[in-house]
Each structure stands twice: as structure tokens, then as C-alpha cells.
Scaffold this motif. Structure first.
Motif, mmCIF file in Angstrom:
data_model
loop_
_atom_site.group_PDB
_atom_site.id
_atom_site.type_symbol
_atom_site.label_atom_id
_atom_site.label_comp_id
_atom_site.label_asym_id
_atom_site.label_seq_id
_atom_site.Cartn_x
_atom_site.Cartn_y
_atom_site.Cartn_z
ATOM 1 N N VAL A 121 0.822 -1.221 0.000
ATOM 2 C CA VAL A 121 0.000 0.000 0.000
ATOM 3 C C VAL A 121 0.856 1.270 0.000
ATOM 4 C CG1 VAL A 121 -1.879 1.262 1.116
ATOM 5 C CG2 VAL A 121 -1.816 -1.241 1.266
ATOM 6 N N LYS A 122 1.739 1.372 0.978
ATOM 7 C CA LYS A 122 2.546 2.597 1.087
ATOM 8 C C LYS A 122 3.443 2.787 -0.133
ATOM 9 C CE LYS A 122 5.736 5.026 4.193
ATOM 10 N NZ LYS A 122 6.534 4.904 5.431
ATOM 11 N N ALA A 123 4.073 1.724 -0.611
ATOM 12 C CA ALA A 123 4.999 1.839 -1.746
ATOM 13 C C ALA A 123 4.308 2.335 -3.021
ATOM 14 C CB ALA A 123 5.716 0.512 -1.977
ATOM 15 N N PRO A 124 3.156 1.758 -3.424
ATOM 16 C CA PRO A 124 2.474 2.284 -4.615
ATOM 17 C C PRO A 124 2.017 3.739 -4.444
ATOM 18 C CG PRO A 124 1.652 0.104 -4.092
ATOM 19 C CD PRO A 124 2.525 0.518 -2.949
ATOM 20 N N GLY A 141 -0.649 10.913 -18.235
ATOM 21 C CA GLY A 141 -0.003 9.812 -17.518
ATOM 22 C C GLY A 141 -1.009 8.728 -17.184
ATOM 23 N N SER A 142 -0.512 7.506 -17.059
ATOM 24 C CA SER A 142 -1.380 6.379 -16.715
ATOM 25 C C SER A 142 -0.779 5.588 -15.560
ATOM 26 C CB SER A 142 -1.564 5.451 -17.922
ATOM 27 O OG SER A 142 -2.332 4.321 -17.553
ATOM 28 N N ILE A 143 -1.569 5.437 -14.498
ATOM 29 C CA ILE A 143 -1.182 4.574 -13.378
ATOM 30 C C ILE A 143 -2.038 3.319 -13.444
ATOM 31 C CG2 ILE A 143 -1.124 4.314 -10.860
ATOM 32 C CD1 ILE A 143 -0.858 7.392 -10.693
ATOM 33 N N ILE A 144 -1.374 2.179 -13.400
ATOM 34 C CA ILE A 144 -2.085 0.899 -13.373
ATOM 35 C C ILE A 144 -1.664 0.190 -12.095
ATOM 36 C CG2 ILE A 144 -2.487 -1.303 -14.537
ATOM 37 C CD1 ILE A 144 -1.580 0.140 -17.155
ATOM 38 N N ASN A 145 -2.593 0.062 -11.176
ATOM 39 C CA ASN A 145 -2.318 -0.609 -9.902
ATOM 40 C C ASN A 145 -2.801 -2.058 -9.989
ATOM 41 O OD1 ASN A 145 -1.235 1.692 -8.542
ATOM 42 N ND2 ASN A 145 -3.296 2.499 -8.287
ATOM 43 N N ILE A 146 -1.918 -2.992 -9.728
ATOM 44 C CA ILE A 146 -2.300 -4.406 -9.773
ATOM 45 C C ILE A 146 -2.799 -4.809 -8.388
ATOM 46 C CG2 ILE A 146 -1.598 -6.751 -10.342
ATOM 47 C CD1 ILE A 146 -1.452 -4.742 -12.714
ATOM 48 N N ALA A 147 -4.081 -5.068 -8.319
ATOM 49 C CA ALA A 147 -4.706 -5.470 -7.057
ATOM 50 C C ALA A 147 -4.925 -6.989 -7.087
ATOM 51 C CB ALA A 147 -6.011 -4.704 -6.839
ATOM 52 N N SER A 148 -6.127 -7.446 -6.807
ATOM 53 C CA SER A 148 -6.418 -8.884 -6.782
ATOM 54 C C SER A 148 -7.917 -9.062 -6.573
ATOM 55 C CB SER A 148 -5.665 -9.550 -5.614
ATOM 56 O OG SER A 148 -6.141 -10.860 -5.381
ATOM 57 N N VAL A 149 -8.450 -10.185 -7.024
ATOM 58 C CA VAL A 149 -9.850 -10.469 -6.705
ATOM 59 C C VAL A 149 -10.037 -10.594 -5.195
ATOM 60 C CG1 VAL A 149 -10.537 -11.539 -8.889
ATOM 61 C CG2 VAL A 149 -9.454 -12.950 -7.118
ATOM 62 N N GLU A 150 -8.926 -10.848 -4.484
ATOM 63 C CA GLU A 150 -8.989 -10.913 -3.016
ATOM 64 C C GLU A 150 -9.377 -9.558 -2.420
ATOM 65 O OE1 GLU A 150 -8.556 -13.496 -0.823
ATOM 66 O OE2 GLU A 150 -8.430 -14.883 -2.508
ATOM 67 N N ALA A 151 -9.236 -8.500 -3.198
ATOM 68 C CA ALA A 151 -9.645 -7.161 -2.747
ATOM 69 C C ALA A 151 -11.165 -6.996 -2.805
ATOM 70 C CB ALA A 151 -8.992 -6.091 -3.622
ATOM 71 N N ALA A 167 -7.285 -1.733 -0.050
ATOM 72 C CA ALA A 167 -6.795 -0.352 0.112
ATOM 73 C C ALA A 167 -6.302 0.197 -1.223
ATOM 74 C CB ALA A 167 -5.680 -0.304 1.149
ATOM 75 N N ILE A 168 -5.688 -0.648 -2.036
ATOM 76 C CA ILE A 168 -5.183 -0.228 -3.345
ATOM 77 C C ILE A 168 -6.326 0.225 -4.253
ATOM 78 C CG2 ILE A 168 -4.266 -1.224 -5.505
ATOM 79 C CD1 ILE A 168 -2.110 -0.217 -3.672
#
Length: 257
Positions: A121-124, A141-151, A167-168
Motif C-alpha cells: 500500500v505505502k509503496a504504490p 499519464g497512466s497509473i495501473i495498480n495491480i490489485a487482486s480479486v482478493e480485494a 486499500a489499493i
């Protein structure tokens, strides 16, 4: 503009964290194949260089910059070295993550909790903030955050990892809302069970794998390369009106009964 051209990333520079293997490596290669100059990054410089060299041998443009994503000075170094090499940053894929535990949430130590939150969380959040001025300079600009279905739905044994990925999703939405005025779009990808070293504890367990495959409409786990198309769309002009979105690539996990 021809629809083919909308996916063209020539002249763009992309940083992909955790890209010496797995999903990160697959996305880095996909972006490079669309013309982007990519920065391969993980903790180990040798591993980064190995991937970058292989990409360059295929006629793609890549360099390796080691970065322990949990350390602020190394995050700054990653951005500084990218600018020194390419002079700009257009795409940031926050892919690096950890999950050092599998078990009930009450058994996770405060130290492990902090470690997961620092990296996942903090690093991204921090790296995105460091890249923002360069997006602002380009008005794009484009930010793509890789989360998970676990989210999106609780699993078993991954409670704190799931919490970090949830949180992501909110971080992504806030980035989209606050930074849209700078020409920045932010989106999240939620992979399902993908065959990587990261998820090996799950898919190498035949009982778990069999259960998952029976439940999934696709009847199988996914492959890293199957995350690439979505990432290329979100990174490119073809996805310019997509921001604040949460997109699953999960073989139907979220609709499985």
C-alpha cells in the motif's frame, strides 16, 4: 486516429515494479511490444538486467533498475534513474507485492502486518506521488495498480493481503479523482488465480487447484500473459476515457457460485 494507432506506445516510457518475473514481466513485455521503453524493476539488479537483455535481444527497448519497493530512497532512485535514462515517465505499473503469510488474520504478527502494508500500500502510494510531477509536465499519464480479486471478496488464509489490496482499490479511485485535472488516469486490475511463483502455494496444492478449477467458469487458472491486453488498453490512448476503474481478469472467479 486509426484504432490500431490508439494502442501504439512508441515514445512512451513505462516503469513496471516487480517485473523480473510473473505478471509484471508479462506486462512489461506487452508494453514494450506496443513500442514503449520499459524499466524492468525488482530487488535484484542481476534479475532486472537478465530480463532487460532478453527484451533488447528481441528488438524491444528496456533497461533494468533494481529497487526494493519498500524503501523510500530506492523508490526515489528508481524515478531519478528512469528520468536520467529516458527523460520522461508516462506509465507506472504498481505490480510489486508480498504475501509472506497464509493463515487466520488473528495469527498475523504486527511486524508482518506492517511489512505487508509498507510494500503493498505505502509503496504504490509513494511511488505514484514521486512520478506525478513528471505526469504533470507531460499533462498526461497512466497509473495501473495491480490489485487482486482478493480485494473484492474475502478468501481464506489471505486476510491481511486482501485488506492491503482493498486499500489499493480506494487509492486508485482517489488518484483518478484528484489527478484527473493533470491529465492522469488511474485504474486497477484484479487478477484471479494466475500461474506465477507468487501464487505457487495455491496452485501447487492439488486439492486447492482442483477446487478452484471446478468452480471457475473458465475451468482453469490464468497465465501472466492473459493480464497483458488489459494493461496495454489502460496504458494507451485507447483507454483515455477509462479512469478510476476496477477491472477483473479472473476466469469468472467473481461470478462463480
Amino acid at each position: 486516429m486509426h484504432s490500431k494507432e490508439q494502442f501504439n506506445l512508441t515514445g512512451k516510457v513505462a516503469i513496471i515494479t516487480g517485473s523480473s518475473k510473473g505478471i509484471g514481466k508479462a506486462i512489461a513485455k506487452g508494453l514494450a511490444e506496443q513500442g514503449a521503453q520499459v524499466v524492468i524493476s525488482s530487488r535484484n539488479q542481476e534479475a532486472c538486467d537478465e530480463v532487460a537483455t532478453a527484451f533488447n535481444e528481441e528488438g524491444l527497448k528496456a533497461i533494468g533498475i533494481a529497487c526494493h519497493i519498500g524503501k523510500e530512497d530506492q523508490r526515489k532512485n528508481l524515478v531519478d534513474k528512469t528520468i536520467a535514462a529516458f527523460g520522461r515517465i508516462d506509465i507506472l505499473v504498481n505490480n510489486a507485492a508480498i504475501n509472506p503469510v497464509y493463515g487466520p488474520i488473528e495469527e498475523v504478527s504486527p511486524e508482518i502486518f506492517d511489512k505487508i502494508m509498507d510494500v503493498n500500500v505505502k509503496a504504490p502510494w509513494s511511488l505514484s506521488n514521486l512520478v506525478l510531477p513528471h505526469f504533470q509536465a507531460n499533462k498526461n499519464g497512466s497509473i495501473i495498480n495491480i490489485a487482486s480479486v482478493e480485494a473484492l471478496t474475502p478468501g481464506l488464509g489471505l486476510g491481511i493481503y486482501s485488506t492491503s489490496k482493498a486499500a489499493i482499490l480506494m487509492l486508485t479511485k482517489n488518484q483518478a479523482k484528484e489527478w484527473g485535472k493533470f491529465g492522469v488516469k488511474a485504474n486497477a486490475i484484479c487478477p484471479g488465480l494466475i500461474k506465477t511463483k507468487f501464487s505457487a502455494a495455491l496452485w501447487q496444492n492439488e486439492k486447492i487447484l482442483s477446487k478452484v478449477e471446478k468452480a471457475l467458469p473458465s475451468s482453469r487458472m490464468g497465465l501472466p500473459k492473459e493480464m497483458v491486453g488489459l494493461a496495454c488498453l489502460l496504458a494507451s490512448d485507447a483507454g483515455n476515457y477509462m479512469t478510476g476503474g476496477v477491472y477483473t481478469a479472473d476466469g469468472g472467479y467473481m461470478i462463480a457460485g
